[in-house]
Design an enzyme around this catalytic site. Structure first.
Site, PDB file in Angstrom:
ATOM      1  N   ASN A 187      -1.553  -6.092   5.845  1.00  0.00           N
ATOM      2  CA  ASN A 187      -2.353  -6.769   4.825  1.00  0.00           C
ATOM      3  C   ASN A 187      -3.764  -6.208   4.726  1.00  0.00           C
ATOM      4  O   ASN A 187      -4.416  -6.354   3.692  1.00  0.00           O
ATOM      5  CB  ASN A 187      -2.381  -8.275   5.181  1.00  0.00           C
ATOM      6  CG  ASN A 187      -3.476  -9.017   4.463  1.00  0.00           C
ATOM      7  OD1 ASN A 187      -3.329  -9.384   3.309  1.00  0.00           O
ATOM      8  ND2 ASN A 187      -4.602  -9.218   5.143  1.00  0.00           N
ATOM      9  N   TYR A 251      -7.684   2.768  -5.195  1.00  0.00           N
ATOM     10  CA  TYR A 251      -6.988   1.511  -4.895  1.00  0.00           C
ATOM     11  C   TYR A 251      -5.667   1.441  -5.677  1.00  0.00           C
ATOM     12  O   TYR A 251      -4.630   1.084  -5.111  1.00  0.00           O
ATOM     13  CB  TYR A 251      -7.915   0.351  -5.277  1.00  0.00           C
ATOM     14  CG  TYR A 251      -7.477  -1.023  -4.816  1.00  0.00           C
ATOM     15  CD1 TYR A 251      -7.515  -1.380  -3.474  1.00  0.00           C
ATOM     16  CD2 TYR A 251      -7.071  -1.986  -5.745  1.00  0.00           C
ATOM     17  CE1 TYR A 251      -7.151  -2.653  -3.062  1.00  0.00           C
ATOM     18  CE2 TYR A 251      -6.712  -3.265  -5.349  1.00  0.00           C
ATOM     19  CZ  TYR A 251      -6.747  -3.594  -3.995  1.00  0.00           C
ATOM     20  OH  TYR A 251      -6.387  -4.859  -3.604  1.00  0.00           O
ATOM     21  N   LYS A 255      -2.103   1.215  -3.666  1.00  0.00           N
ATOM     22  CA  LYS A 255      -1.265   0.021  -3.810  1.00  0.00           C
ATOM     23  C   LYS A 255       0.060   0.361  -4.505  1.00  0.00           C
ATOM     24  O   LYS A 255       1.115  -0.196  -4.177  1.00  0.00           O
ATOM     25  CB  LYS A 255      -2.016  -1.074  -4.573  1.00  0.00           C
ATOM     26  CG  LYS A 255      -3.215  -1.640  -3.813  1.00  0.00           C
ATOM     27  CD  LYS A 255      -2.792  -2.348  -2.526  1.00  0.00           C
ATOM     28  CE  LYS A 255      -3.952  -3.018  -1.819  1.00  0.00           C
ATOM     29  NZ  LYS A 255      -3.568  -3.698  -0.576  1.00  0.00           N
ATOM     30  N   VAL A 284      -7.678 -13.426  -6.049  1.00  0.00           N
ATOM     31  CA  VAL A 284      -7.554 -14.524  -5.084  1.00  0.00           C
ATOM     32  C   VAL A 284      -8.957 -14.945  -4.641  1.00  0.00           C
ATOM     33  O   VAL A 284      -9.783 -14.094  -4.302  1.00  0.00           O
ATOM     34  CB  VAL A 284      -6.755 -14.062  -3.839  1.00  0.00           C
ATOM     35  CG1 VAL A 284      -6.569 -15.220  -2.871  1.00  0.00           C
ATOM     36  CG2 VAL A 284      -5.406 -13.490  -4.261  1.00  0.00           C
TER      37      VAL A 284
END
Ligand SMILES: NC(=O)c1ccc[n+]([C@@H]2O[C@H](COP(=O)([O-])OP(=O)(O)OC[C@H]3O[C@@H](n4cnc5c(N)ncnc54)[C@H](O)[C@@H]3O)[C@@H](O)[C@H]2O)c1
Length: 355
Positions: A187, A251, A255, A284
């Site tokens: 994570n 990124y 990902k 989030v």
């Protein structure tokens, strides 16, 4: 034959719903007949006061399971520490968190596991009974998370997941100490600003080192142990791995690679009983994002406008999906990346111009 299978599925679903405190209504009718479908809903709402869910198992004559809450929703068997302070509850959005003991006796490792989403995942797995080895590169964050959580099942460690040898050593030590490893949640992640022309080479390498290589190291060295326990992997990818963002080239690349690595490992290790999945969160409300949105209410408004559910996610809403994918409830799911994004990637991105 198909009908029999569907009836079995309907019965299993109804059993699950009633077991969770709901009311299940199994009905068969012609779905092509719009009037009878509408009449069924109207009668159900009249008699029971509402319909909370619909499960449709057939394309022709079908069994539909309608579920309605009976009084208050059944409370969680254990309470998540973050649930009571969850702002979405204040806004009247029901979280209905139901926590079980799905990880009693299991050993999990969560990377980046002491802050933000990782901390919520660690907490969820602890609540559900696991021993959790929460690793992080940030020594201070490890110390303060440990201080806040009084659990002998929490085993925090400092680790830089971009270091392959160090990651292998920690995994071997965990297995020596606990005798098993059932779950890894790679994570840990970082981001660097920039498009492909102007992202710094150091930024590019750093992001790939943590967000892709760190995931790879964790999975690679865990695999033999996961094969021994028929365990699983749930990696934190991102919706930024499903499409492109402005100024996030590194990124996006990392990902996206995690999502295809998930498929690759799932294919290679399925026959050894290892399930490999990922989640793709949208925005989030980790402490970092919350601070930023508090300062930039214009950005908060943009998010609320663009996300079909009208809000960003709470970390606990991401953790519950990780727990689901890691549990036996997801025993036939492997190789998937589940978007947990309030519907953001369901939208084409076209402006709202039709009427
Ligand atoms: N917050 C969001 O909106 C969001 C959305 C989609 C995906 N994600 C992903 O979720 C994951 C967690 O992000 P977050 O928002 O909770 O961020 P965060 O910064 O709160 O947590 C990330 C943690 O990873 C740790 N870390 C960084 N480099 C590391 C390394 N080399 N080795 C070990 N630990 C390291 C950090 O110290 C930190 O504790 C990341 O992979 C991120 O890309 C976040």
């Amino acid at each position: 034959m198909i009908r029999d299978i569907n009836v079995d599925v309907a019965q299993a679903t109804a059993k699950r719903v009633t077991g969770a405190g709901g009311i299940a209504l199994a009905v068969e009718f012609d779905l092509a007949d719009a009037r009878s479908v509408r009449a069924l809903f109207d009668t159900t709402v009249d008699q029971l006061g509402g319909v909370d869910g619909l499960y449709n198992v057939a394309a022709d004559a079908s069994a539909n399971v309608l579920r309605r809450r009976k009084g208050r929703p059944r409370t969680a068997t254990r309470t998540l520490s973050s649930a009571s302070t969850d702002p979405t509850q204040k806004e009247g959005i029901e979280m209905n968190v139901r926590v079980e003991n799905r990880f009693d006796g299991k050993v999990a490792m969560v990377t980046g596991g002491v802050s933000g989403i990782g901390a919520a995942i660690t907490e969820r797995l602890l609540v559900e009974g696991a021993v959790v080895v929460a690793v992080d590169i940030d020594t201070d964050a490890v110390a303060s998370f440990t201080k806040q959580h009084d659990s002998t099942r929490l085993q925090p460690r400092v680790l830089d997941v971009s270091d392959a040898d160090a990651t292998r050593t920690v995994i071997e030590e965990v297995v020596t100490e606990h005798g098993r490893l059932d779950l890894v949640v790679p994570n840990a992640g970082i981001a660097a600003p920039g498009n492909a022309a102007d992202v710094t080479l150091d930024g590019w390498k750093a992001v790939l080192d943590v967000d892709l290589n760190g995931v790879f190291h964790t999975i690679r060295y865990a695999l033999p142990h996961l094969a021994a326990t028929h365990g699983s992997v749930v990696s934190t990818a991102s919706i930024s791995g499903l499409g492109g963002d402005y100024n996030l080239a590194a990124y996006n690349a990392a990902k996206g690679a995690v999502i295809n690595l998930t498929r690759s490992v799932a294919v290679d290790f399925g026959k050894q009983g290892v399930r490999v999945n990922a989640i793709a969160p949208g925005p989030v409300l980790t402490p970092g994002l919350r601070q930023w949105l508090d300062a930039r209410t214009d950005v908060r408004d943009l998010y609320e406008d663009h996300i079909p559910l009208g809000r960003t996610a709470e970390p606990s809403e991401i953790a519950s999906v990780v727990a689901f994918l890691a549990s036996n409830d997801a025993s036939y799911i492997t190789g998937v990346t589940l978007a947990v994004d309030g519907g953001l990637t369901a939208w084409t991105g076209q402006p709202h111009v039709m009427g």
